[in-house]
Design an enzyme around this catalytic site. Structure first.
Site: not given
Ligand code: F6R
Length: 601
Positions: A500, A596
């Protein structure tokens, strides 16, 4: 996750034990404690919260001369993260620390209580010390009492126990949770739940096998399995600390991919009993009053959410919608009272997810979170939480947190659907679920193959990861992993959707990573991949079935359950991203522009 440190020798014990716990801090914990046995006296200290609290409490304590010490950081599983639930736990004359879960602790506890034993904590671990003392009080030698104690336990454990009735010895046992013993030329013995606290002290170590137990003093270590003494096999210990934290892996992300087998065992621990899912965390949620689950999350957690939406509809027979938290916040969503609002976040601090949760709370919805960090903001305000138990994840690109999220969501889907699917189906879900830690054991040969293949995927004008059903969110996640750490453009797409539009991009420089499970719409996915191959796209097929049009092929095991195929393919996509990025010379653990924990919107 919990951490263990132990010591036998003449060194000052407080400092060694606290430094050892510091080395394990990265694993995450919510309370800590130590106990030291010296000249038949046992001193102990416990504190909830950060290690600094324990450092402060012990600041005037020193233990010089021969003695024994045990120390623990606790990540709460049974009972709140309070000081009383922190380890060590004690009886009349003995102290114990424990990692893991004693599955039959309730039965043991009831028996002991009926005999007059008083329990102080809410933990499963406390039964160990009382059981040991019961056998000693019955007249057994301490060694036999310990052997009998271990034989009574079901579950996972790394245990260290000290007692005034054997003041020169540390008793130890290990099953399904790591425990290491180290020694040096100065007749000192060291214990650790990983080798990090032993680096620089021990020269050789034994990585204990499951089902082993024994006792050690300054002069000897006696190791047993099934009541038979077994030989000690020491290995040299590397002396670099950073190497130890990474357990010899090149990057934390690689270590965390390899840890997935162990951490998913932790996720399951105590949550399947008598072939039934047992989720005490959600006992107070009445699912009969709920007709929809709405999930909000970001990034990788959003991909876990999307995966689970297939499971909630298929297994729990409940309508499920999934929203990206940053979109949800501003769309003036229509929220109805019969909706369970579920948020997923490994950090528990993601601003958009947290705000979405607050909105749901304001609207009066029941809320549940799937989270890896106890006491995080999201956990604190949710009505209920299922902790994923992945331990601290250091690599910015999430791997083991995702694996444990998906597994926790699958547990929840089965819990909600227990009355709605037939017995055979339920049993096959449980069987597959139990097998996941094994499925996640990384096959070194496959890793080596991915390493070799990766050199062909360093250029091109982009990647498409494609799959159907639960393999579509896995395709999204595979693409996200690759772009985060390789900086190459990658997209995840439902296999049936390529024609698509995106198929216009197909040529030999378009790399297609095709997820082709045998248990889920194989023929349909195959036709979609054939369409791409006909347009000269380069195909890397991941499948248990040989696929003649593939330019490259990674063969997976012929699992019977889609979730087993899902988890095996997940590891392959993670390793592919890792190997490509390492070849490109990137800092895999700290990719550019990423953090992180995203605490801003
Ligand atoms: C990718 C990653 C991010 C988190 C996102 C949400 O590897 O780690 O995409 O998943 O920033 O973070 P949390 O899970 O801490 O809410």
């Amino acid at each position: 996750m919990c951490g263990i440190v132990g010591y036998i020798g003449k060194r000052e014990k407080r400092e060694f034990l606290l430094d050892g716990l510091k080395e394990l801090e990265y694993r995450g914990y919510d309370s800590a404690g130590i106990a030291v046995l010296h000249q038949n006296e046992i001193n102990y200290f416990k504190a909830s919260g950060k290690l600094d609290n324990l450092v402060e409490k012990t600041k005037d304590f020193r233990s010089i001369g021969f003695g024994l010490g045990i120390a623990h950081t606790r990540w709460a599983t049974h009972g709140k993260p309070t000081e009383i639930n922190a380890h060590p736990h004690w009886g009349e004359f003995s102290f114990v620390i424990h990692n893991g879960i004693i599955e039959n602790y309730m039965d043991i506890k009831k028996d002991l209580q009926s005999e007059g034993v008083v329990f102080l904590s809410q933990t499963d671990s406390e039964v160990i010390v009382h059981l040991f003392e019961k056998f000693v009080n019955l007249g057994f030698e301490p060694e036999t009492a310990f052997e009998k104690t271990i034989a009574s336990l079901k579950g996972a454990y790394a245990i260290l126990l000290i007692s005034k009735v054997a003041s020169q010895k540390i008793f130890f046992a290990k099953n399904a949770v790591p425990l290491i013993i180290g020694k040096n030329e100065e007749d000192e013995l060291f214990f650790g739940s990983s080798d990090a606290p032993l680096i620089g002290f021990a020269s050789e170590v034994i990585y204990l096998e499951d089902g082993t137990y024994g006792w050690a003093n300054e002069k000897e270590i006696n190791l047993y399995k099934d009541s038979k003494q077994i030989e000690l096999s020491f290995k040299l210990l590397n002396s670099s600390k950073i190497y130890a934290q990474k357990d010899g892996y090149r990057f934390f992300m690689e270590k965390e991919i390899y840890e997935q087998s162990a951490v998913t065992s932790e996720t399951l621990m105590g949550r399947i009993k008598d072939e039934k899912v047992y989720l005490e965390e959600v006992e107070n949620l009445d699912f009969s009053k709920i007709d929809e689950i709405k999930i909000c999350a970001c990034g990788t957690s959003y991909h876990a959410a999307l995966t689970s939406s297939y499971l909630f509809e298929r297994i729990s027979k409940i309508r499920c919608s999934v929203e990206i938290a940053s979109e949800f916040r501003y769309k003036k969503p229509l929220l109805t009272q019969k909706t369970l609002f579920l948020v997923i976040s490994q950090s528990g601090e993601t601003a958009d997810t947290l705000e979405a949760l607050k909105m749901a709370k304001r609207a009066g919805l029941k809320t549940l979170s799937i989270c890896n960090v106890d006491n995080s903001s999201i956990v604190r305000i949710s009505d209920a939480t299922i902790l994923t138990r992945a331990g601290i994840e250091k690599g910015v690109a999430s791997t083991k947190a995702f694996a444990t999220q998906v597994l926790s969501l699958w547990l929840l889907a089965l819990h909600v659907g227990s009355e709605k699917i037939d017995e055979n189906e339920y049993a096959s879900e449980i069987k597959a679920m139990r097998s996941i830690p094994e499925v996640l054991r990384v096959d070194e040969k496959i890793h080596e193959k991915i390493h070799r293949l990766s050199k062909r995927y360093l250029h091109g004008h982009g990647f498409f990861f494609i799959g159907r059903d639960i393999f579509f969110p896995l395709a999204l996640e595979g693409a996200l992993k690759l772009k985060e750490i390789s900086y190459l453009h990658a997209e995840g797409y439902p296999a049936g959707e390529m024609k698509h539009g995106p198929i216009a991009l197909a040529d030999s420089k378009l790399f297609t990573i095709a997820l082709m499970p045998q248990t889920m719409l194989y023929e349909k996915t195959k036709s979609n991949v054939e369409e791409l191959s006909a347009r000269d796209a380069t195909i890397l097929a991941i499948s248990p079935k040989e696929f003649e049009l593939a330019d490259d092929f990674i063969k997976t095991a012929p699992h019977e359950h889609p979730m087993s195929e899902f988890f095996e393919m997940m590891v392959i996509t993670q390793l592919l991203a890792l190997e490509i990025s390492i070849r490109l010379g990137n800092d895999v653990d700290m990719p550019r522009n990423l953090a992180k924990s995203v605490t801003v919107e």
